[in-house]
Scaffold this motif. Structure first.
Motif, PDB file in Angstrom:
ATOM      1  N   GLN A 115     -26.163  -6.044  -1.577  1.00  0.00           N
ATOM      2  CA  GLN A 115     -25.268  -6.412  -0.974  1.00  0.00           C
ATOM      3  C   GLN A 115     -23.942  -6.472  -1.815  1.00  0.00           C
ATOM      4  OE1 GLN A 115     -25.762  -9.647   1.727  1.00  0.00           O
ATOM      5  NE2 GLN A 115     -26.407  -8.349   3.339  1.00  0.00           N
ATOM      6  N   VAL A 116     -22.650  -6.029  -1.490  1.00  0.00           N
ATOM      7  CA  VAL A 116     -21.470  -6.050  -2.227  1.00  0.00           C
ATOM      8  C   VAL A 116     -20.404  -6.809  -1.408  1.00  0.00           C
ATOM      9  CG1 VAL A 116     -19.715  -4.979  -3.526  1.00  0.00           C
ATOM     10  CG2 VAL A 116     -21.988  -4.214  -3.507  1.00  0.00           C
ATOM     11  N   GLN A 117     -19.757  -7.873  -2.043  1.00  0.00           N
ATOM     12  CA  GLN A 117     -18.805  -8.597  -1.273  1.00  0.00           C
ATOM     13  C   GLN A 117     -17.408  -8.397  -1.947  1.00  0.00           C
ATOM     14  OE1 GLN A 117     -18.752 -13.059  -0.834  1.00  0.00           O
ATOM     15  NE2 GLN A 117     -17.109 -12.841   0.328  1.00  0.00           N
ATOM     16  N   LEU A 118     -16.423  -7.922  -1.454  1.00  0.00           N
ATOM     17  CA  LEU A 118     -15.169  -7.479  -1.975  1.00  0.00           C
ATOM     18  C   LEU A 118     -14.012  -8.227  -1.562  1.00  0.00           C
ATOM     19  CD1 LEU A 118     -15.758  -3.471  -1.220  1.00  0.00           C
ATOM     20  CD2 LEU A 118     -16.412  -4.811  -3.159  1.00  0.00           C
ATOM     21  N   VAL A 119     -13.067  -8.625  -2.559  1.00  0.00           N
ATOM     22  CA  VAL A 119     -11.954  -9.436  -2.376  1.00  0.00           C
ATOM     23  C   VAL A 119     -10.535  -8.829  -2.663  1.00  0.00           C
ATOM     24  CG1 VAL A 119     -10.703 -11.790  -2.230  1.00  0.00           C
ATOM     25  CG2 VAL A 119     -13.336 -11.794  -1.879  1.00  0.00           C
ATOM     26  N   GLU A 120      -9.754  -8.292  -1.993  1.00  0.00           N
ATOM     27  CA  GLU A 120      -8.401  -7.978  -2.644  1.00  0.00           C
ATOM     28  C   GLU A 120      -7.526  -9.274  -2.900  1.00  0.00           C
ATOM     29  OE1 GLU A 120      -9.950  -5.140   0.913  1.00  0.00           O
ATOM     30  OE2 GLU A 120      -9.738  -7.141   0.420  1.00  0.00           O
ATOM     31  N   SER A 121      -6.583  -8.762  -4.014  1.00  0.00           N
ATOM     32  CA  SER A 121      -5.682  -9.728  -4.212  1.00  0.00           C
ATOM     33  C   SER A 121      -4.245  -8.798  -4.788  1.00  0.00           C
ATOM     34  CB  SER A 121      -5.994 -10.813  -5.353  1.00  0.00           C
ATOM     35  OG  SER A 121      -6.604 -10.122  -6.547  1.00  0.00           O
ATOM     36  N   GLY A 122      -3.299  -9.342  -4.978  1.00  0.00           N
ATOM     37  CA  GLY A 122      -2.165  -8.770  -5.622  1.00  0.00           C
ATOM     38  C   GLY A 122      -1.262  -8.421  -4.643  1.00  0.00           C
ATOM     39  N   GLY A 123      -1.224  -8.067  -3.404  1.00  0.00           N
ATOM     40  CA  GLY A 123      -0.266  -7.833  -2.520  1.00  0.00           C
ATOM     41  C   GLY A 123       1.205  -8.806  -2.275  1.00  0.00           C
ATOM     42  N   GLY A 124       1.987  -8.272  -1.868  1.00  0.00           N
ATOM     43  CA  GLY A 124       3.184  -9.118  -1.707  1.00  0.00           C
ATOM     44  C   GLY A 124       4.216  -8.171  -1.211  1.00  0.00           C
ATOM     45  N   LEU A 125       5.417  -9.125  -1.257  1.00  0.00           N
ATOM     46  CA  LEU A 125       6.821  -8.218  -1.084  1.00  0.00           C
ATOM     47  C   LEU A 125       7.406  -7.772  -2.084  1.00  0.00           C
ATOM     48  CD1 LEU A 125       8.964  -7.782   1.101  1.00  0.00           C
ATOM     49  CD2 LEU A 125       9.853 -10.172   0.746  1.00  0.00           C
ATOM     50  N   VAL A 126       7.944  -6.392  -2.162  1.00  0.00           N
ATOM     51  CA  VAL A 126       8.718  -5.819  -3.261  1.00  0.00           C
ATOM     52  C   VAL A 126       9.676  -4.916  -2.814  1.00  0.00           C
ATOM     53  CG1 VAL A 126       6.846  -3.917  -3.378  1.00  0.00           C
ATOM     54  CG2 VAL A 126       8.231  -4.689  -5.414  1.00  0.00           C
ATOM     55  N   GLN A 127      10.609  -4.825  -3.543  1.00  0.00           N
ATOM     56  CA  GLN A 127      11.830  -3.960  -3.214  1.00  0.00           C
ATOM     57  C   GLN A 127      11.555  -2.515  -3.410  1.00  0.00           C
ATOM     58  OE1 GLN A 127      15.374  -5.382  -5.249  1.00  0.00           O
ATOM     59  NE2 GLN A 127      15.804  -6.759  -3.532  1.00  0.00           N
ATOM     60  N   ALA A 128      12.087  -1.571  -2.785  1.00  0.00           N
ATOM     61  CA  ALA A 128      11.766  -0.075  -2.818  1.00  0.00           C
ATOM     62  C   ALA A 128      12.186   0.169  -4.355  1.00  0.00           C
ATOM     63  CB  ALA A 128      12.576   0.724  -2.004  1.00  0.00           C
ATOM     64  N   GLY A 129      10.990   0.921  -5.137  1.00  0.00           N
ATOM     65  CA  GLY A 129      11.169   1.419  -6.369  1.00  0.00           C
ATOM     66  C   GLY A 129      10.356   0.478  -7.400  1.00  0.00           C
ATOM     67  N   GLY A 130      10.081  -0.452  -7.004  1.00  0.00           N
ATOM     68  CA  GLY A 130       9.113  -1.453  -7.571  1.00  0.00           C
ATOM     69  C   GLY A 130       7.739  -1.306  -7.699  1.00  0.00           C
ATOM     70  N   SER A 131       7.008  -1.987  -8.272  1.00  0.00           N
ATOM     71  CA  SER A 131       5.762  -1.854  -8.607  1.00  0.00           C
ATOM     72  C   SER A 131       4.591  -3.089  -8.170  1.00  0.00           C
ATOM     73  CB  SER A 131       5.406  -1.626 -10.013  1.00  0.00           C
ATOM     74  OG  SER A 131       6.309  -0.556 -10.431  1.00  0.00           O
ATOM     75  N   LEU A 132       3.450  -2.884  -7.841  1.00  0.00           N
ATOM     76  CA  LEU A 132       2.573  -3.669  -7.586  1.00  0.00           C
ATOM     77  C   LEU A 132       0.988  -3.392  -8.206  1.00  0.00           C
ATOM     78  CD1 LEU A 132       3.178  -4.936  -3.982  1.00  0.00           C
ATOM     79  CD2 LEU A 132       3.418  -6.410  -6.066  1.00  0.00           C
ATOM     80  N   ARG A 133       0.352  -4.037  -8.688  1.00  0.00           N
ATOM     81  CA  ARG A 133      -0.797  -3.806  -8.887  1.00  0.00           C
ATOM     82  C   ARG A 133      -2.017  -4.739  -7.975  1.00  0.00           C
ATOM     83  NH1 ARG A 133      -3.538  -5.055 -14.903  1.00  0.00           N
ATOM     84  NH2 ARG A 133      -3.541  -7.174 -14.151  1.00  0.00           N
ATOM     85  N   LEU A 134      -2.791  -3.842  -7.238  1.00  0.00           N
ATOM     86  CA  LEU A 134      -3.704  -4.614  -6.455  1.00  0.00           C
ATOM     87  C   LEU A 134      -4.988  -4.585  -7.247  1.00  0.00           C
ATOM     88  CD1 LEU A 134      -3.189  -2.815  -3.002  1.00  0.00           C
ATOM     89  CD2 LEU A 134      -2.228  -4.784  -4.119  1.00  0.00           C
ATOM     90  N   SER A 135      -5.718  -5.643  -7.063  1.00  0.00           N
ATOM     91  CA  SER A 135      -7.219  -5.929  -7.764  1.00  0.00           C
ATOM     92  C   SER A 135      -8.123  -6.023  -6.542  1.00  0.00           C
ATOM     93  CB  SER A 135      -7.229  -7.214  -8.581  1.00  0.00           C
ATOM     94  OG  SER A 135      -6.087  -7.019  -9.703  1.00  0.00           O
ATOM     95  N   CYS A 136      -9.431  -5.580  -6.600  1.00  0.00           N
ATOM     96  CA  CYS A 136     -10.607  -5.832  -5.812  1.00  0.00           C
ATOM     97  C   CYS A 136     -11.554  -6.386  -6.558  1.00  0.00           C
ATOM     98  CB  CYS A 136     -10.708  -4.494  -5.320  1.00  0.00           C
ATOM     99  SG  CYS A 136     -12.317  -4.539  -4.155  1.00  0.00           S
ATOM    100  N   ALA A 137     -11.933  -7.591  -6.433  1.00  0.00           N
ATOM    101  CA  ALA A 137     -13.019  -8.210  -7.078  1.00  0.00           C
ATOM    102  C   ALA A 137     -14.495  -8.267  -6.489  1.00  0.00           C
ATOM    103  CB  ALA A 137     -12.894  -9.657  -7.400  1.00  0.00           C
ATOM    104  N   ALA A 138     -15.341  -7.873  -7.232  1.00  0.00           N
ATOM    105  CA  ALA A 138     -16.728  -7.366  -6.061  1.00  0.00           C
ATOM    106  C   ALA A 138     -17.618  -8.458  -6.732  1.00  0.00           C
ATOM    107  CB  ALA A 138     -17.180  -6.136  -6.485  1.00  0.00           C
ATOM    108  N   SER A 139     -18.530  -9.066  -5.781  1.00  0.00           N
ATOM    109  CA  SER A 139     -19.569  -9.895  -6.307  1.00  0.00           C
ATOM    110  C   SER A 139     -20.821  -9.161  -5.688  1.00  0.00           C
ATOM    111  CB  SER A 139     -19.559 -11.295  -5.482  1.00  0.00           C
ATOM    112  OG  SER A 139     -19.746 -11.035  -4.093  1.00  0.00           O
ATOM    113  N   GLY A 140     -22.077  -9.342  -6.442  1.00  0.00           N
ATOM    114  CA  GLY A 140     -23.340  -8.538  -6.387  1.00  0.00           C
ATOM    115  C   GLY A 140     -23.810  -8.133  -7.530  1.00  0.00           C
TER     116      GLY A 140
END
Length: 121
Positions: A1-26
């Motif tokens: 089994q694999v458990q996945l947890v996302e993080s890094g989302g949020g509010l950003v203005q157009a033209g900006g950047s974000l980096r999402l992460s997905c941490a897996a257990s297993g």
């Protein structure tokens, strides 16, 4: 089994950047291809990006090509989605998934809870 947890989302203005992460257990993370999907209000969940087990192959939906980059670090059991030049149309809940290297929801066996990305105009 694999458990996945996302993080890094949020509010950003157009033209900006974000980096999402997905941490897996297993113990079998490297056995799975990984994908990112997103779902905007009132719309179907759609494919965004995918990456093979070793990280050697990637692909993207046309609307994010040249703006988003998917990557993985199997030693850290983590998958990333770097999002640049964000547009209001990118606003959605973003989900990480593990499974086959496919384009459809049915190709993936495990899903995270999702992380909200909001891009203001």
């Amino acid at each position: 089994q694999v458990q996945l947890v996302e993080s890094g989302g949020g509010l950003v203005q157009a033209g900006g950047s974000l980096r999402l992460s997905c941490a897996a257990s297993g113990r079998t993370f490297s056995s799975y291809a990984m994908g990112w999907f997103r779902q905007a209000p009132g719309k179907e969940r759609e494919f965004v990006a995918r990456i093979s087990r070793s990280g050697g192959s990637t692909s993207y939906t046309d609307s994010v090509k040249d703006r988003f980059t998917i990557s993985r670090d199997n030693a850290k059991n983590t998958v990333y989605l770097q999002m640049n030049s964000l547009k209001p149309e990118d606003t959605a809940i973003y989900y990480c998934a593990a499974g086959r290297w496919g384009l459809h929801l049915r190709d993936y066996d495990y899903w995270g809870q999702g992380t909200q990305v909001t891009v203001s105009s």
